[in-house]
Scaffold this motif. Structure first.
Motif, PDB file in Angstrom:
ATOM      1  N   LEU A   1     103.133  44.388 129.061  1.00  0.00           N
ATOM      2  CA  LEU A   1     102.979  42.980 129.413  1.00  0.00           C
ATOM      3  C   LEU A   1     103.576  42.705 130.792  1.00  0.00           C
ATOM      4  CD1 LEU A   1     102.034  40.174 128.726  1.00  0.00           C
ATOM      5  CD2 LEU A   1     104.113  39.828 127.372  1.00  0.00           C
ATOM      6  N   LEU A   2     104.711  43.303 131.092  1.00  0.00           N
ATOM      7  CA  LEU A   2     105.314  43.128 132.417  1.00  0.00           C
ATOM      8  C   LEU A   2     104.373  43.648 133.504  1.00  0.00           C
ATOM      9  CD1 LEU A   2     109.002  44.196 131.676  1.00  0.00           C
ATOM     10  CD2 LEU A   2     108.171  41.874 132.092  1.00  0.00           C
ATOM     11  N   GLN A   3     103.718  44.770 133.226  1.00  0.00           N
ATOM     12  CA  GLN A   3     102.757  45.308 134.189  1.00  0.00           C
ATOM     13  C   GLN A   3     101.587  44.351 134.380  1.00  0.00           C
ATOM     14  OE1 GLN A   3      99.789  48.288 133.021  1.00  0.00           O
ATOM     15  NE2 GLN A   3     100.744  49.657 134.520  1.00  0.00           N
ATOM     16  N   PHE A   4     101.093  43.779 133.293  1.00  0.00           N
ATOM     17  CA  PHE A   4     100.003  42.805 133.377  1.00  0.00           C
ATOM     18  C   PHE A   4     100.407  41.630 134.263  1.00  0.00           C
ATOM     19  CE2 PHE A   4      98.261  38.809 131.528  1.00  0.00           C
ATOM     20  CZ  PHE A   4      96.937  38.971 131.899  1.00  0.00           C
ATOM     21  N   TYR A   5     101.607  41.107 134.038  1.00  0.00           N
ATOM     22  CA  TYR A   5     102.069  39.982 134.846  1.00  0.00           C
ATOM     23  C   TYR A   5     102.138  40.366 136.324  1.00  0.00           C
ATOM     24  CZ  TYR A   5     103.504  37.413 130.604  1.00  0.00           C
ATOM     25  OH  TYR A   5     103.526  36.736 129.404  1.00  0.00           O
ATOM     26  N   ARG A   6     102.629  41.556 136.624  1.00  0.00           N
ATOM     27  CA  ARG A   6     102.776  41.961 138.023  1.00  0.00           C
ATOM     28  C   ARG A   6     101.406  42.127 138.696  1.00  0.00           C
ATOM     29  NH1 ARG A   6     106.854  44.086 141.302  1.00  0.00           N
ATOM     30  NH2 ARG A   6     106.131  45.475 142.951  1.00  0.00           N
ATOM     31  N   VAL A   7     100.472  42.774 138.004  1.00  0.00           N
ATOM     32  CA  VAL A   7      99.137  42.957 138.580  1.00  0.00           C
ATOM     33  C   VAL A   7      98.467  41.601 138.782  1.00  0.00           C
ATOM     34  CG1 VAL A   7      96.837  43.936 138.194  1.00  0.00           C
ATOM     35  CG2 VAL A   7      98.883  45.261 137.615  1.00  0.00           C
ATOM     36  N   TYR A   8      98.581  40.725 137.789  1.00  0.00           N
ATOM     37  CA  TYR A   8      97.984  39.399 137.903  1.00  0.00           C
ATOM     38  C   TYR A   8      98.575  38.638 139.089  1.00  0.00           C
ATOM     39  CZ  TYR A   8      97.615  34.402 137.302  1.00  0.00           C
ATOM     40  OH  TYR A   8      97.432  33.063 137.553  1.00  0.00           O
ATOM     41  N   ARG A   9      99.889  38.630 139.188  1.00  0.00           N
ATOM     42  CA  ARG A   9     100.527  37.870 140.266  1.00  0.00           C
ATOM     43  C   ARG A   9     100.156  38.425 141.643  1.00  0.00           C
ATOM     44  NH1 ARG A   9     102.805  32.779 139.420  1.00  0.00           N
ATOM     45  NH2 ARG A   9     103.676  32.694 137.314  1.00  0.00           N
ATOM     46  N   ALA A  10     100.095  39.735 141.779  1.00  0.00           N
ATOM     47  CA  ALA A  10      99.717  40.327 143.063  1.00  0.00           C
ATOM     48  C   ALA A  10      98.276  39.964 143.415  1.00  0.00           C
ATOM     49  CB  ALA A  10      99.898  41.840 143.018  1.00  0.00           C
ATOM     50  N   CYS A  11      97.398  39.997 142.432  1.00  0.00           N
ATOM     51  CA  CYS A  11      95.995  39.642 142.684  1.00  0.00           C
ATOM     52  C   CYS A  11      95.844  38.152 143.003  1.00  0.00           C
ATOM     53  CB  CYS A  11      95.136  40.007 141.480  1.00  0.00           C
ATOM     54  SG  CYS A  11      94.874  41.771 141.258  1.00  0.00           S
ATOM     55  N   MET A  12      96.597  37.318 142.303  1.00  0.00           N
ATOM     56  CA  MET A  12      96.525  35.887 142.585  1.00  0.00           C
ATOM     57  C   MET A  12      97.011  35.585 144.004  1.00  0.00           C
ATOM     58  SD  MET A  12      95.748  32.817 141.825  1.00  0.00           S
ATOM     59  CE  MET A  12      95.453  32.714 140.056  1.00  0.00           C
ATOM     60  N   ARG A  13      98.074  36.256 144.422  1.00  0.00           N
ATOM     61  CA  ARG A  13      98.557  36.053 145.786  1.00  0.00           C
ATOM     62  C   ARG A  13      97.542  36.551 146.814  1.00  0.00           C
ATOM     63  NH1 ARG A  13     101.655  32.547 147.442  1.00  0.00           N
ATOM     64  NH2 ARG A  13     102.853  33.820 148.906  1.00  0.00           N
ATOM     65  N   ALA A  14      96.889  37.669 146.520  1.00  0.00           N
ATOM     66  CA  ALA A  14      95.832  38.157 147.405  1.00  0.00           C
ATOM     67  C   ALA A  14      94.730  37.113 147.527  1.00  0.00           C
ATOM     68  CB  ALA A  14      95.270  39.476 146.885  1.00  0.00           C
ATOM     69  N   ARG A  15      94.373  36.511 146.396  1.00  0.00           N
ATOM     70  CA  ARG A  15      93.343  35.473 146.422  1.00  0.00           C
ATOM     71  C   ARG A  15      93.770  34.284 147.290  1.00  0.00           C
ATOM     72  NH1 ARG A  15      92.469  30.353 142.825  1.00  0.00           N
ATOM     73  NH2 ARG A  15      90.456  29.738 143.650  1.00  0.00           N
ATOM     74  N   LEU A  16      94.998  33.818 147.112  1.00  0.00           N
ATOM     75  CA  LEU A  16      95.461  32.665 147.888  1.00  0.00           C
ATOM     76  C   LEU A  16      95.502  32.977 149.375  1.00  0.00           C
ATOM     77  CD1 LEU A  16      98.320  31.383 145.557  1.00  0.00           C
ATOM     78  CD2 LEU A  16      96.030  30.432 145.837  1.00  0.00           C
ATOM     79  N   MET A  17      95.846  34.209 149.717  1.00  0.00           N
ATOM     80  CA  MET A  17      95.877  34.586 151.128  1.00  0.00           C
ATOM     81  C   MET A  17      94.471  34.563 151.739  1.00  0.00           C
ATOM     82  SD  MET A  17      99.079  35.056 151.789  1.00  0.00           S
ATOM     83  CE  MET A  17      99.427  33.796 150.543  1.00  0.00           C
ATOM     84  N   ILE A  18      93.530  35.198 151.087  1.00  0.00           N
ATOM     85  CA  ILE A  18      92.195  35.333 151.673  1.00  0.00           C
ATOM     86  C   ILE A  18      91.456  33.996 151.675  1.00  0.00           C
ATOM     87  CG2 ILE A  18      90.796  35.907 149.652  1.00  0.00           C
ATOM     88  CD1 ILE A  18      90.828  37.742 153.055  1.00  0.00           C
ATOM     89  N   GLU A  19      91.807  33.104 150.754  1.00  0.00           N
ATOM     90  CA  GLU A  19      91.137  31.801 150.709  1.00  0.00           C
ATOM     91  C   GLU A  19      91.423  30.955 151.946  1.00  0.00           C
ATOM     92  OE1 GLU A  19      88.979  30.090 148.718  1.00  0.00           O
ATOM     93  OE2 GLU A  19      88.556  31.950 147.649  1.00  0.00           O
ATOM     94  N   HIS A  20      92.476  31.291 152.704  1.00  0.00           N
ATOM     95  CA  HIS A  20      92.745  30.563 153.951  1.00  0.00           C
ATOM     96  C   HIS A  20      91.564  30.664 154.918  1.00  0.00           C
ATOM     97  CE1 HIS A  20      96.939  29.227 153.580  1.00  0.00           C
ATOM     98  NE2 HIS A  20      97.151  30.322 152.873  1.00  0.00           N
ATOM     99  N   LEU A  21      90.790  31.715 154.804  1.00  0.00           N
ATOM    100  CA  LEU A  21      89.662  31.902 155.719  1.00  0.00           C
ATOM    101  C   LEU A  21      88.526  30.924 155.446  1.00  0.00           C
ATOM    102  CD1 LEU A  21      89.452  35.789 156.035  1.00  0.00           C
ATOM    103  CD2 LEU A  21      90.597  34.149 157.537  1.00  0.00           C
ATOM    104  N   ARG A  22      88.587  30.188 154.351  1.00  0.00           N
ATOM    105  CA  ARG A  22      87.564  29.171 154.089  1.00  0.00           C
ATOM    106  C   ARG A  22      87.843  27.896 154.869  1.00  0.00           C
ATOM    107  NH1 ARG A  22      84.333  31.008 149.930  1.00  0.00           N
ATOM    108  NH2 ARG A  22      85.376  32.253 148.301  1.00  0.00           N
TER     109      ARG A  22
END
Length: 306
Positions: A254-275
């Protein structure tokens, strides 16, 4: 989402009149509600920091004032200005963070989580919310206009899907045991100040669902951000420190799931700046997104799981 004005010992936060997928601040009444909610919701973790919500008024001669008697044309949150040198991100960057500082952070968070009521949400609704969030991540990271490398995207997204499909019962157990609570919602190092007392600011006020979380989801996120700043070993210390104080610890899966999710969510928020119509420093956001995707993949590597 806010304009921040520094004036001596005070900070004034003015909400931007914007509309996003998850909020609508276009009306004065909406910005007032948000300012008042931000003042109220941050009292527990940042006592004495959020001082009041004040209207911006315009008088008969067109003069603007804070808390005046004229027409209320906007609202601000008034805060006490904190010492930036005590912020956790600064301490990490300056290599001045001490082990006992992390212990104090864990103690503050543990006392907060232990006093928060479990969220009144069904297992099916919680699962649907997670699926919605993961779907938003997939939509952003897979958008061809961003040209993010598939070899960095596919493995983390598949891992998130697999967990939800086959191991979701672990989250269901956390919910049944009262560990899905009304948390902070945006637990970043720059929001934590370690001085005579530990103060944690910027708890999310505009959507309570963004605060519905497992304490270990939030502490994993904090550890991820600390390690990205160069704070090696902090993530593990935070998990252990919180586990000791809560008398509880989720599985490594579960800790691994949380870490992967959070890293992916942050990646999404970063790339969305290009919109944005005219993004500032457009070269910055793909680099940041790739850095988070690398962290997501590292979390899935056997060496990280052992």
């Amino acid at each position: 989402m806010s304009l921040v004005f520094l004036a001596g010992e005070r900070v004034y936060k003015l909400k931007r009149p914007i509309e996003l997928d998850f909020l609508d601040f276009r009306s004065v009444s909406a910005r007032r509600r948000s300012c008042e909610a931000e003042f109220e919701i941050n009292q527990k973790l940042a006592p004495g920091v959020y001082l009041e919500a004040l209207p911006i008024t315009v008088g008969a001669h067109g003069l603007l004032a804070l808390g005046g008697k004229g027409e209320k044309i906007d609202w601000v949150v008034v805060m006490r200005r904190l010492d930036n040198s005590a912020a956790l991100d600064r301490l990490i960057k300056q290599h001045s963070l001490q082990a006992h500082d992390l212990g104090r952070v864990c103690e503050t968070l543990a006392q907060f989580y232990l006093t928060q009521s479990p969220v009144a949400v069904t297992g099916n609704r919680l699962k649907a919310l997670w699926q919605e969030k993961i779907g938003a991540i997939r939509k952003s990271l897979s958008d061809p206009r961003f040209a993010l490398p598939r070899n960095l995207i596919d493995h983390p997204l598949a891992a998130l899907d697999t967990f939800v499909a086959k191991k979701w019962a672990q989250v269901g157990t956390r919910l049944a045991n009262g560990w899905i609570v009304d948390g902070h919602g945006d637990l970043k190092p720059e929001h934590i100040y370690i001085g005579d007392e530990v103060l944690i600011i910027d708890r999310i006020e505009f959507d309570e669902r963004l605060r519905w979380c497992d304490p270990f989801d939030e502490i994993v996120f904090l550890g991820l951000e600390c390690e990205k700043l160069g704070g090696q070993g902090i993530a593990a210390a935070l998990i252990e420190g919180l586990a000791d104080r809560l008398g509880d610890r989720p599985s490594e899966t579960l800790l691994q799931f949380y870490r992967v999710y959070r890293a992916c969510m942050r990646a999404r928020l970063m790339i969305e700046h290009l919109r944005d119509e005219a993004p500032r420093t457009p070269e910055k956001w793909p680099r940041q997104a790739l850095a988070y995707l690398n962290l997501a993949n590292e979390a899935l590597a056997p060496s990280h799981q052992s």
